[in-house]
Design an enzyme around this catalytic site. Structure first.
Site, mmCIF file in Angstrom:
data_model
loop_
_atom_site.group_PDB
_atom_site.id
_atom_site.type_symbol
_atom_site.label_atom_id
_atom_site.label_comp_id
_atom_site.label_asym_id
_atom_site.label_seq_id
_atom_site.Cartn_x
_atom_site.Cartn_y
_atom_site.Cartn_z
ATOM 1 N N THR A 60 -6.600 -6.349 12.751
ATOM 2 C CA THR A 60 -5.495 -5.734 11.816
ATOM 3 C C THR A 60 -4.368 -5.568 12.724
ATOM 4 O OG1 THR A 60 -6.291 -3.649 11.981
ATOM 5 C CG2 THR A 60 -7.199 -4.781 10.408
ATOM 6 N N THR A 109 -10.470 -3.871 13.449
ATOM 7 C CA THR A 109 -9.153 -3.103 13.349
ATOM 8 C C THR A 109 -8.667 -3.202 14.682
ATOM 9 O OG1 THR A 109 -9.966 -0.987 14.555
ATOM 10 C CG2 THR A 109 -10.197 -0.981 12.336
ATOM 11 N N ASP A 110 -7.257 -3.171 14.974
ATOM 12 C CA ASP A 110 -6.715 -3.162 16.514
ATOM 13 C C ASP A 110 -7.318 -1.530 16.907
ATOM 14 O OD1 ASP A 110 -5.070 -3.338 18.793
ATOM 15 O OD2 ASP A 110 -3.345 -3.751 17.612
ATOM 16 N N ALA A 111 -7.020 -1.505 18.140
ATOM 17 C CA ALA A 111 -7.919 0.010 18.511
ATOM 18 C C ALA A 111 -7.167 1.181 17.919
ATOM 19 C CB ALA A 111 -7.288 0.115 20.196
ATOM 20 N N LEU A 112 -8.000 2.013 17.406
ATOM 21 C CA LEU A 112 -7.886 3.239 16.646
ATOM 22 C C LEU A 112 -7.302 4.366 17.345
ATOM 23 C CD1 LEU A 112 -10.827 3.047 13.848
ATOM 24 C CD2 LEU A 112 -8.256 2.214 13.530
#
Length: 603
Positions: A250, A298-301
């Site tokens: 994402t 996800t991309d890194a949260l």
């Protein structure tokens, strides 16, 4: 709702399902907690972390360059990780993931593994070579990763770079043309997965037209729906239809024309949902409209696009509620005490299911996608450690791979201008070349590449844009037979240097570069006033040609500048070797610009 794992006979409990949906980073770890930020690279798995992986049935990990130091060490670490996973109740293997895109973003040591000159250089070869380099580079990256026990690559980037000021994508994109991005991206996905590596294309629904880096802020794309579908989404749609990737990552970006609904952030304010947290984007568009059935990560949260606005628990709950399968880097684990945060996070997620914030049926269905992907790629088939090491040493960075790296670098070199037949260079004995580069190492790389090809002895001087004496530079330019100037814009972004941790160490890392364009302009003006033949090389995103190209007689673009320093202090890189060949006429520049350069006014 318990589900049957395809690896284990026992059904997975809700707690196990949630563990499978977490992807942790183990970049640094300090066994002894201290008041300072932990900066000890994790190169072997401590017992405390091994036990946590087993206890919580963790689904995956992401490796950074700090975790990857040598072939032996990487194989050993990955085996320790998989052993910890096999000791869990479910016995499910780990996704071991990495950002090995090639070019700007490569986490394996460049002197060990083959890292290539990146996507935009592949895009520059497309008119002449079609998908050849996309396919061949993915084949090499996949066989090298596979030999190390890594099974997920966050690649390729299929963002369409439409914005010259994009600080984070630029040369990580194949092109500004969505059709070319789609074709080249599909070729890479197919080749990665054919060679046992799960491909995670990114960043859905598109990070190509942003001028904010989502590591440091929250970008907003104001495109109309028509533009979004024709440009940003087009490569994802094509690739899902042609060769649906195992994973899609994402983007932490607001897309008001796709979803203008809001949620409450940590300050109690309403804000438009980032795509990562948008059910409309992640479920309605990606799953239902584009019919994507794989795993969404996800991309890194920990990136500011999320972490500035949400607590870690809020971020994971909102992400899972949107229909995303895996939360990447949900919390920072740096000390044994931090493992308590993992306990608290999983407890909060179980509560969110009990209170109906998260749907138990959806969590189970999501976990099923994860376990099916692990089963499909046979992640539990671990090679014998001794065979694995011998095999990896034979494969990684081998001669054929390095030759392909050199071929791509050369095929990508693009000649934009060549007034007065400046190229190829015609240099007599003892002529003086003044090199201007972003730093001294790049001067050395250019000098050594030229010296290796020149049949004549030459003398060199260097101006590093990080700092130089203007009077000495003027003298050198006055004496020079030729000036070769290289520039790299934009500056390094957080993703290249590894992620958010570096910004915490040095929040001003980009500011000291603000004066460099002015310095370069002043040096190019000196050369022009002196009528010294000048070659300008765009070493990265070629948009800087609009600013500097008019000062030079010849202009080249290389899309990359990565270098290695060997034991004898020899500095080399595939792009510099390729540039030297073109400068001396030993090879033609056949690359073509994959992006449009707005012409600046004449100087």
């Amino acid at each position: 709702m318990p589900i049957k794992s395809s690896f284990a006979d026992s059904a997975l409990s809700l707690k196990q399902q949630l563990g499978q949906k977490l992807m942790l980073d183990l970049r640094y770890f300090c066994d002894q907690g201290s008041s300072k930020r932990c900066r000890t690279p994790l190169t072997k798995l401590p017992d405390t972390l091994a036990k946590a992986i087993s206890r919580y049935d963790i689904g995956g990990v992401i490796l950074f360059s700090e975790n990857t130091q040598s072939i032996e060490q990487i194989i050993s670490l990955n085996q320790q990780l998989q052993q910890a996973a096999s000791a869990s109740k479910s016995g499910l293997p780990l996704f071991i993931s990495i950002d090995q895109e090639g070019g700007r973003v490569a986490r394996l040591p460049r002197d060990v593994a083959t890292s290539f000159t990146g996507n935009m250089s592949i895009g520059a070869t497309y008119p002449e070579h079609g998908t050849y380099f996309a396919t061949q580079t993915a084949n090499v990256l996949a066989t090298e990763l596979s030999a190390l026990g890594i099974n997920v690559n966050y690649a390729p980037t299929v963002d369409v770079n439409m914005n010259p000021d994009n600080p984070v994508i630029n040369v990580r994109s194949f092109s500004e043309n969505p059709d070319e991005v789609a074709v080249l991206g599909a070729a890479q996905v197919s080749e990665f997965e054919k060679n046992g590596i799960i491909s995670a294309i990114k960043h859905f629904p598109g990070h190509g037209d942003t001028n904010v880096d989502s590591h440091t802020g929250l970008p907003k794309v104001m495109h109309s729906k028509e533009v979004i579908y024709a440009q940003d989404l087009a490569p994802f749609k094509h690739i899902i239809e042609q060769h649906s990737p195992g994973m899609i990552m994402t983007a932490h970006i607001q897309y008001p024309e796709l979803d203008s609904s809001t949620l409450t952030n940590v300050e109690g304010k309403q804000m438009i949902k980032p795509a990562t947290m948008s059910r409309k984007i992640m479920t309605d568009i990606l799953r239902k409209e584009l019919n994507y059935q794989g795993v969404v990560v996800t991309d890194a949260l920990d990136m500011a696009g999320i972490s500035h606005f949400f607590s870690p628990t809020q971020a994971v709950v909102n992400t899972f509620a949107a229909g995303v399968d895996i939360a990447l880097m949900p919390i920072e684990i740096r000390t044994p005490e931090d493992i308590n945060k993992l306990d608290a996070l999983i407890d909060s997620l179980i509560s969110a299911v009990k209170t109906g914030q998260l749907d138990a049926h959806e969590i189970a269905h999501s976990t099923q996608r994860i376990t099916s992907l692990k089963s499909k790629f046979k992640l539990n088939a671990l090679p014998n450690p001794i065979n694995a090491l011998a095999n990896a040493k034979h494969i990684i960075g081998n001669k054929a791979h390095r030759e392909l790296e050199a071929s791509l670098a050369l095929a990508a070199i693009t000649q934009i201008k060549n007034n007065n037949n400046t190229l190829p260079l015609k240099l007599g004995a003892d002529q003086h070349i003044h090199i201007i580069m972003p730093d001294t190492r790049k001067c050395m790389a250019m000098q050594q590449a030229i010296s290796a090809l020149s049949s004549q002895p030459l003398s060199f001087s260097c101006s590093s844009l990080q700092g130089f004496d203007p009077d000495e530079a003027q003298r050198n330019i006055n004496q020079a037979s030729i000036v070769i100037a290289g520039n790299a814009t934009p500056n390094q972004s957080a993703v290249e240097i590894g992620g958010m941790d570096d910004l915490a160490d040095n929040p001003n890392f980009a500011l000291n570069n603000a004066e460099q364009p002015k310095a370069l302009e002043s040096l190019l003006k000196m050369a022009k006033q002196k009528n010294t033949p000048t070659v300008f090389i765009s070493l990265r995103a070629p948009y800087d040609i609009a600013q500097f190209g008019n000062y030079a007689d010849a202009v080249l673009a290389s899309y990359a500048y990565n270098i290695d320093v060997d034991k004898n202090d020899l500095v080399s890189g595939p792009a510099f070797t390729a540039l030297a060949k073109v400068l001396f006429g030993q090879a033609p520049a056949k690359g073509q610009l994959p992006v449009t350069i707005k012409q600046s006014k004449s100087h």
